[in-house]
Design an enzyme around this catalytic site. Structure first.
Site, PDB file in Angstrom:
ATOM      1  N   THR A  91       0.871  -1.180   0.000  1.00 24.63           N
ATOM      2  CA  THR A  91       0.000   0.000   0.000  1.00 24.63           C
ATOM      3  C   THR A  91       0.909   1.232   0.000  1.00 24.63           C
ATOM      4  O   THR A  91       1.599   1.489   0.989  1.00 24.63           O
ATOM      5  CB  THR A  91      -0.901   0.000   1.249  1.00 24.63           C
ATOM      6  OG1 THR A  91      -1.588  -1.252   1.307  1.00 24.63           O
ATOM      7  CG2 THR A  91      -1.912   1.134   1.191  1.00 24.63           C
ATOM      8  N   LYS A 167      -7.288   1.553  -2.865  1.00 23.27           N
ATOM      9  CA  LYS A 167      -6.831   0.841  -1.660  1.00 23.27           C
ATOM     10  C   LYS A 167      -6.802   1.784  -0.448  1.00 23.27           C
ATOM     11  O   LYS A 167      -7.245   1.426   0.646  1.00 23.27           O
ATOM     12  CB  LYS A 167      -5.438   0.250  -1.926  1.00 23.27           C
ATOM     13  CG  LYS A 167      -4.724  -0.289  -0.715  1.00 23.27           C
ATOM     14  CD  LYS A 167      -5.431  -1.469  -0.058  1.00 23.27           C
ATOM     15  CE  LYS A 167      -4.775  -1.840   1.265  1.00 23.27           C
ATOM     16  NZ  LYS A 167      -5.499  -2.838   2.013  1.00 23.27           N
ATOM     17  N   LYS A 235       0.355   4.830   8.678  1.00 24.72           N
ATOM     18  CA  LYS A 235       0.992   5.186   7.398  1.00 24.72           C
ATOM     19  C   LYS A 235      -0.082   5.415   6.322  1.00 24.72           C
ATOM     20  O   LYS A 235      -0.063   6.399   5.599  1.00 24.72           O
ATOM     21  CB  LYS A 235       1.948   4.042   7.024  1.00 24.72           C
ATOM     22  CG  LYS A 235       2.626   4.133   5.675  1.00 24.72           C
ATOM     23  CD  LYS A 235       2.064   3.210   4.622  1.00 24.72           C
ATOM     24  CE  LYS A 235       1.988   1.735   4.864  1.00 24.72           C
ATOM     25  NZ  LYS A 235       1.392   0.939   3.805  1.00 24.72           N
TER      26      LYS A 235
HETATM   27  P1  NAP Z   1       5.247  -6.523   7.713  1.00 25.85           P
HETATM   28  O1  NAP Z   1       4.877  -7.880   8.205  1.00 25.85           O
HETATM   29  O2  NAP Z   1       5.655  -5.493   8.700  1.00 25.85           O
HETATM   30  O3  NAP Z   1       6.396  -6.695   6.600  1.00 25.85           O
HETATM   31  C1  NAP Z   1       7.061  -5.592   6.075  1.00 25.85           C
HETATM   32  C2  NAP Z   1       8.118  -6.040   5.091  1.00 25.85           C
HETATM   33  O4  NAP Z   1       8.833  -4.873   4.622  1.00 25.85           O
HETATM   34  C3  NAP Z   1       9.166  -6.969   5.706  1.00 25.85           C
HETATM   35  O5  NAP Z   1       9.609  -7.860   4.703  1.00 25.85           O
HETATM   36  C4  NAP Z   1      10.277  -5.987   6.092  1.00 25.85           C
HETATM   37  O6  NAP Z   1      11.550  -6.582   6.184  1.00 25.85           O
HETATM   38  C5  NAP Z   1      10.230  -5.069   4.893  1.00 25.85           C
HETATM   39  N1  NAP Z   1      10.862  -3.764   5.114  1.00 25.85           N
HETATM   40  C6  NAP Z   1      10.386  -2.726   5.818  1.00 25.85           C
HETATM   41  N2  NAP Z   1      11.251  -1.676   5.754  1.00 25.85           N
HETATM   42  C7  NAP Z   1      12.273  -2.082   4.981  1.00 25.85           C
HETATM   43  C8  NAP Z   1      13.458  -1.458   4.522  1.00 25.85           C
HETATM   44  N3  NAP Z   1      13.755  -0.194   4.830  1.00 25.85           N
HETATM   45  N4  NAP Z   1      14.303  -2.174   3.747  1.00 25.85           N
HETATM   46  C9  NAP Z   1      14.027  -3.448   3.409  1.00 25.85           C
HETATM   47  N5  NAP Z   1      12.915  -4.110   3.798  1.00 25.85           N
HETATM   48  C10 NAP Z   1      12.050  -3.419   4.577  1.00 25.85           C
HETATM   49  O7  NAP Z   1       4.054  -5.855   6.898  1.00 25.85           O
HETATM   50  P2  NAP Z   1       2.856  -6.568   6.106  1.00 25.85           P
HETATM   51  O8  NAP Z   1       1.680  -6.645   7.018  1.00 25.85           O
HETATM   52  O9  NAP Z   1       3.346  -7.764   5.404  1.00 25.85           O
HETATM   53  O10 NAP Z   1       2.506  -5.392   5.058  1.00 25.85           O
HETATM   54  C11 NAP Z   1       3.247  -5.212   3.862  1.00 25.85           C
HETATM   55  C12 NAP Z   1       2.492  -4.219   2.978  1.00 25.85           C
HETATM   56  O11 NAP Z   1       1.182  -4.742   2.686  1.00 25.85           O
HETATM   57  C13 NAP Z   1       2.265  -2.839   3.578  1.00 25.85           C
HETATM   58  O12 NAP Z   1       2.332  -1.846   2.582  1.00 25.85           O
HETATM   59  C14 NAP Z   1       0.859  -2.935   4.138  1.00 25.85           C
HETATM   60  O13 NAP Z   1       0.263  -1.651   4.247  1.00 25.85           O
HETATM   61  C15 NAP Z   1       0.197  -3.807   3.087  1.00 25.85           C
HETATM   62  N6  NAP Z   1      -0.969  -4.593   3.522  1.00 25.85           N
HETATM   63  C16 NAP Z   1      -0.960  -5.249   4.720  1.00 25.85           C
HETATM   64  C17 NAP Z   1      -2.080  -5.983   5.088  1.00 25.85           C
HETATM   65  C18 NAP Z   1      -2.151  -6.700   6.419  1.00 25.85           C
HETATM   66  O14 NAP Z   1      -3.286  -7.000   6.857  1.00 25.85           O
HETATM   67  N7  NAP Z   1      -1.064  -6.991   7.088  1.00 25.85           N
HETATM   68  C19 NAP Z   1      -3.177  -6.091   4.220  1.00 25.85           C
HETATM   69  C20 NAP Z   1      -3.125  -5.451   2.988  1.00 25.85           C
HETATM   70  C21 NAP Z   1      -2.009  -4.709   2.645  1.00 25.85           C
HETATM   71  P3  NAP Z   1      12.044  -7.198   7.603  1.00 25.85           P
HETATM   72  O15 NAP Z   1      11.403  -8.557   7.697  1.00 25.85           O
HETATM   73  O16 NAP Z   1      13.511  -7.241   7.471  1.00 25.85           O
HETATM   74  O17 NAP Z   1      11.567  -6.248   8.673  1.00 25.85           O
END
Ligand code: NAP
Length: 298
Positions: A91, A167, A235
């Site tokens: 997102t 989104k 965010k």
């Molecule tokens: P998450 O579990 O916090 O995962 C975040 C990912 O981004 C991890 O792989 C993390 O790596 C990586 N990352 C963050 N900062 C970084 C950086 N500076 N350099 C390299 N890697 C970095 O988040 P998530 O829930 O999977 O969400 C991911 C995306 O999907 C977001 O944009 C979120 O808004 C969207 N989303 C989430 C959901 C939900 O329900 N969770 C639903 C729809 C959409 P590390 O493992 O090394 O920290």
């Protein structure tokens, strides 16, 4: 197909696994170490650039700055395999989606904005709703890869920013639903109406939608394991606010939920599910849970 995958967080790891299960050769990169037994069949690569040596690459990093750092600053677009299509499922902001579209065009590679609806458990069961926008040949090229991830792919046209705007609007409206339920509980509990009974009433009459169903359950059970982290929801509320500002509009309900999430994150609850915002409203903002320990005691 050979598929690159960048970002194996809660969402990315579930999606990469489903691509493997569908028979694709998936090479994935994550900043920090990921246990191989949590992603059987996914080949972990050492550099993000290795994931760009594929027919298509998915990016599921947390936000705009992460994508800028890992992909743009590292020059991955210039070195991508010719003919590759890059699918950004994170997102991200509307402005950044426009910038990505332009940079991919300059680099001669395909770009599709494909943010998703659904939490990690939905991603794991391959039942996401995917909002896809981009040039029709680019979308067509990656559609077979979206199929094992999704219940439905919603094609929103050739302008990638449309998918990102849709989104952000969806998440903004879920946050408003969470806050609306919390404020309903404040009124009804004040006269002794049980929270579960109130939710049964509203789900059975006025508000039978998915967001109300799943988040009313979390509010009732006071269960705030993510799910979707409050810090990521904040965010998104910021990105929606910026999008409104760009067109000279303020959105008062958005301001209210952004502030609610900001209070939750400032109270140290950023890693909890975003529905924690409802708990803070129900408990009263002056008696807010101020730490994770406090939350656990209550
Ligand atoms: P998450 O579990 O916090 O995962 C975040 C990912 O981004 C991890 O792989 C993390 O790596 C990586 N990352 C963050 N900062 C970084 C950086 N500076 N350099 C390299 N890697 C970095 O988040 P998530 O829930 O999977 O969400 C991911 C995306 O999907 C977001 O944009 C979120 O808004 C969207 N989303 C989430 C959901 C939900 O329900 N969770 C639903 C729809 C959409 P590390 O493992 O090394 O920290």
């Amino acid at each position: 197909m050979q598929v690159g995958f960048i970002g194996l967080g809660s969402m990315g790891s579930a999606m990469a696994l489903n691509l493997v299960k569908a028979g694709h050769d998936v090479r994935a990169w994550n900043r920090s170490m990921v246990a191989q037994d949590s992603i059987p069949g996914v080949t972990l690569v050492e550099h993000a650039a290795d994931a760009f040596k594929a027919d298509a690459v998915f990016t599921m990093l947390s936000d705009d700055p992460a994508i800028r750092e890992v992909i743009l600053d590292a020059g991955l677009l210039a070195n991508a395999r010719p003919g590759l299509t890059h699918v950004v499922t994170s997102t991200i902001s509307i402005a950044f989606a426009r910038e990505l579209e332009l940079l991919h065009e300059e680099a001669g590679i395909g770009y599709v904005s494909a943010p998703v609806l659904g939490r990690p458990n939905v991603a794991a069961s391959g039942q996401l709703n995917i909002l896809a926008a981009g040039k029709s040949d680019a979308v067509a090229a990656i559609e077979p890869l979206l199929a094992p991830l999704s219940k439905k792919v919603w094609r929103l046209g050739e302008n990638p920013a449309r998918a990102n705007a849709a989104k952000l609007a969806c998440n903004m409206m879920i946050a408003m639903a969470i806050e609306a339920m919390a404020e309903g509980v404040v009124l009804t509990e004040s006269v002794g109406l049980n929270r579960a009974d109130f939710f049964e009433l509203i789900l059975g009459t006025l508000f039978s939608g998915r967001a109300y169903e799943s988040y009313s359950a979390q509010i009732t059970e006071r269960s705030f394991e993510p799910g979707f982290k409050a810090k990521l929801a904040l965010k998104d509320m910021r990105l929606a606010t910026e999008a409104g500002n760009e067109i000279g509009r303020t959105l008062p309900m958005l301001d209210a939920v952004r502030e609610g999430l900001s209070r939750a994150v400032s109270a140290g609850l950023g890693e909890k599910d975003w529905s924690i915002m409802a708990d803070m409203t129900v408990r009263g903002r002056d008696s807010v849970v101020s730490s994770e320990n406090d939350l656990e005691k209550n």
